[in-house]
Design a protein around this motif. Structure first.
Motif, PDB file in Angstrom:
ATOM      1  N   HIS A 185      31.313 -67.070  15.133  1.00 46.79           N
ATOM      2  CA  HIS A 185      31.463 -65.731  15.725  1.00 46.79           C
ATOM      3  C   HIS A 185      30.835 -65.638  17.102  1.00 46.79           C
ATOM      4  O   HIS A 185      31.233 -64.812  17.931  1.00 46.79           O
ATOM      5  N   ALA A 191      31.023 -60.240  18.610  1.00 44.68           N
ATOM      6  CA  ALA A 191      31.552 -60.419  17.255  1.00 44.68           C
ATOM      7  C   ALA A 191      30.406 -60.644  16.277  1.00 44.68           C
ATOM      8  O   ALA A 191      29.462 -61.371  16.560  1.00 44.68           O
ATOM      9  N   GLU A 193      31.196 -61.294  12.785  1.00 49.37           N
ATOM     10  CA  GLU A 193      31.696 -62.103  11.675  1.00 49.37           C
ATOM     11  C   GLU A 193      32.711 -63.110  12.192  1.00 49.37           C
ATOM     12  O   GLU A 193      33.377 -62.901  13.211  1.00 49.37           O
ATOM     13  N   ASP A 194      32.838 -64.211  11.460  1.00 47.15           N
ATOM     14  CA  ASP A 194      33.859 -65.206  11.770  1.00 47.15           C
ATOM     15  C   ASP A 194      35.240 -64.642  11.448  1.00 47.15           C
ATOM     16  O   ASP A 194      35.412 -63.881  10.494  1.00 47.15           O
ATOM     17  N   SER A 195      36.224 -65.057  12.230  1.00 50.46           N
ATOM     18  CA  SER A 195      37.592 -64.563  12.045  1.00 50.46           C
ATOM     19  C   SER A 195      38.552 -65.539  12.703  1.00 50.46           C
ATOM     20  O   SER A 195      38.144 -66.522  13.345  1.00 50.46           O
ATOM     21  N   VAL A 196      39.831 -65.262  12.568  1.00 53.38           N
ATOM     22  CA  VAL A 196      40.830 -66.054  13.281  1.00 53.38           C
ATOM     23  C   VAL A 196      40.551 -66.041  14.778  1.00 53.38           C
ATOM     24  O   VAL A 196      40.635 -67.076  15.453  1.00 53.38           O
ATOM     25  N   GLU A 197      40.193 -64.904  15.317  1.00 50.66           N
ATOM     26  CA  GLU A 197      39.953 -64.797  16.758  1.00 50.66           C
ATOM     27  C   GLU A 197      38.740 -65.612  17.193  1.00 50.66           C
ATOM     28  O   GLU A 197      38.765 -66.247  18.261  1.00 50.66           O
ATOM     29  N   THR A 198      37.680 -65.622  16.406  1.00 53.90           N
ATOM     30  CA  THR A 198      36.506 -66.398  16.809  1.00 53.90           C
ATOM     31  C   THR A 198      36.761 -67.894  16.632  1.00 53.90           C
ATOM     32  O   THR A 198      36.251 -68.704  17.412  1.00 53.90           O
ATOM     33  N   GLN A 199      37.572 -68.266  15.641  1.00 56.44           N
ATOM     34  CA  GLN A 199      37.913 -69.682  15.525  1.00 56.44           C
ATOM     35  C   GLN A 199      38.793 -70.116  16.688  1.00 56.44           C
ATOM     36  O   GLN A 199      38.667 -71.245  17.183  1.00 56.44           O
ATOM     37  N   TYR A 236      39.882 -66.245   5.668  1.00 55.58           N
ATOM     38  CA  TYR A 236      39.174 -65.088   6.216  1.00 55.58           C
ATOM     39  C   TYR A 236      39.635 -63.812   5.531  1.00 55.58           C
ATOM     40  O   TYR A 236      39.917 -62.802   6.166  1.00 55.58           O
ATOM     41  N   GLU A 238      42.349 -63.717   3.265  1.00 53.08           N
ATOM     42  CA  GLU A 238      43.724 -63.774   2.782  1.00 53.08           C
ATOM     43  C   GLU A 238      43.759 -63.794   1.254  1.00 53.08           C
ATOM     44  O   GLU A 238      43.096 -64.621   0.627  1.00 53.08           O
ATOM     45  N   TYR A 242      37.778 -66.125   0.651  1.00 51.15           N
ATOM     46  CA  TYR A 242      36.936 -66.390   1.816  1.00 51.15           C
ATOM     47  C   TYR A 242      36.387 -67.807   1.728  1.00 51.15           C
ATOM     48  O   TYR A 242      36.021 -68.273   0.652  1.00 51.15           O
TER      49      TYR A 242
END
Length: 262
Positions: A185, A191, A193-199, A236, A238, A242
């Motif tokens: 993140h 940010a 939390e980790d997410s698709v965007e941070t990855q 994330y 789905e 998690y």
């Protein structure tokens, strides 16, 4: 397909696992990764494992991610153990050792591991299993997942090793890149939390650092086969899932690339 019987012995080999990189994330960022995707696109493949430890045992046994297709003719392996009784492709390199790392060592390769995530840390006996495949292995705290400059440090270490490796010596260099694994993140300011965007942001960072390693490999006297792929993805949220070490499409579907650095 590459003819690995021509590659082994004539090329250096660079294998990089982009730990935890999802296929969909890799595809979203393909135009922003000139070093990883400058001359081609990611292949969609399935990992043999749902977390680092399991997947890497398979990789070192010659079981790289499998093409995500029902056409078995496309499931051709680059590496295969000898004397199994199974039919192999003429371009597959056969090894008569427990794993490809020791097999390449028998062919005269110096085998080197630069670890990333905890399974390469050598802090406990379990975390020494994967590094012990190699003649030389390295891990530092700043190579790990908690350091936002981990790939920079890993590449810096690799460049020093390359400087000390004779040009005439064949090299199998393996690097487990930790930056894409959570926590990631901190690659997106603000940010939490980790997410698709941070990855995605972590992958852009990694691509920028790998350019220096690719340039150094190109400067050696022989070309290098570069194998770059993820060991598994991560969820994330789905379908309520998690993380990884679980069976879900976002975990078992991974990006894969193979290309020559020359």
């Amino acid at each position: 397909m590459l003819d690995m019987n021509e590659i082994v012995g004539s090329h250096d080999i660079l294998m990089i696992t982009l730990d935890t990189l999802r296929y969909d994330v890799a595809m979203l960022e393909r135009n922003n990764c000139p070093n990883l995707c400058g001359d081609g696109a990611w292949e969609k493949r399935h990992s043999p494992g749902s977390f680092t430890y399991a997947a890497h045992h398979a990789f070192f046994g010659g079981f790289l991610p499998t093409p995500a297709t029902t056409n078995k003719k496309e499931h051709v392996r680059l590496f295969h153990s000898q004397n199994t009784g199974l039919r192999t492709h003429p371009g597959t390199w056969l090894f008569d050792t427990p794993d490809i790392v020791s097999g390449l060592a028998e062919e005269g390769y110096r085998t080197v591991c630069i670890g990333g995530v905890i399974f390469f840390s050598k802090k406990v006996p379990l975390a020494r299993v994967l590094p012990d495949y190699f003649q030389k292995s390295y891990w530092r705290m700043n190579f790990g997942v908690t350091n936002p400059r981990s790939t920079e440090h890993q590449v810096n270490h690799a460049l020093k090793l390359l400087e000390a490796t004779p040009q005439q010596e064949r090299l199998f260099l393996f690097m487990n890149v930790s930056a894409i694994h959570g926590p990631n993140h901190y690659f997106v300011p603000g940010a939490k939390e980790d997410s698709v965007e941070t990855q995605r942001a972590a992958l852009r960072y990694v691509d920028g650092e790998l350019g220096r390693l690719f340039a150094a490999m190109r400067a050696r006297q022989r070309p290098a086969l570069c194998l770059v792929f993820s060991d598994h993805g991560t969820a994330y949220g789905e379908d309520g899932y998690y993380g990884h070490r679980l069976a879900h499409e976002v975990v078992w579907t991974v990006p894969y690339r193979e290309f020559i650095l020359k």
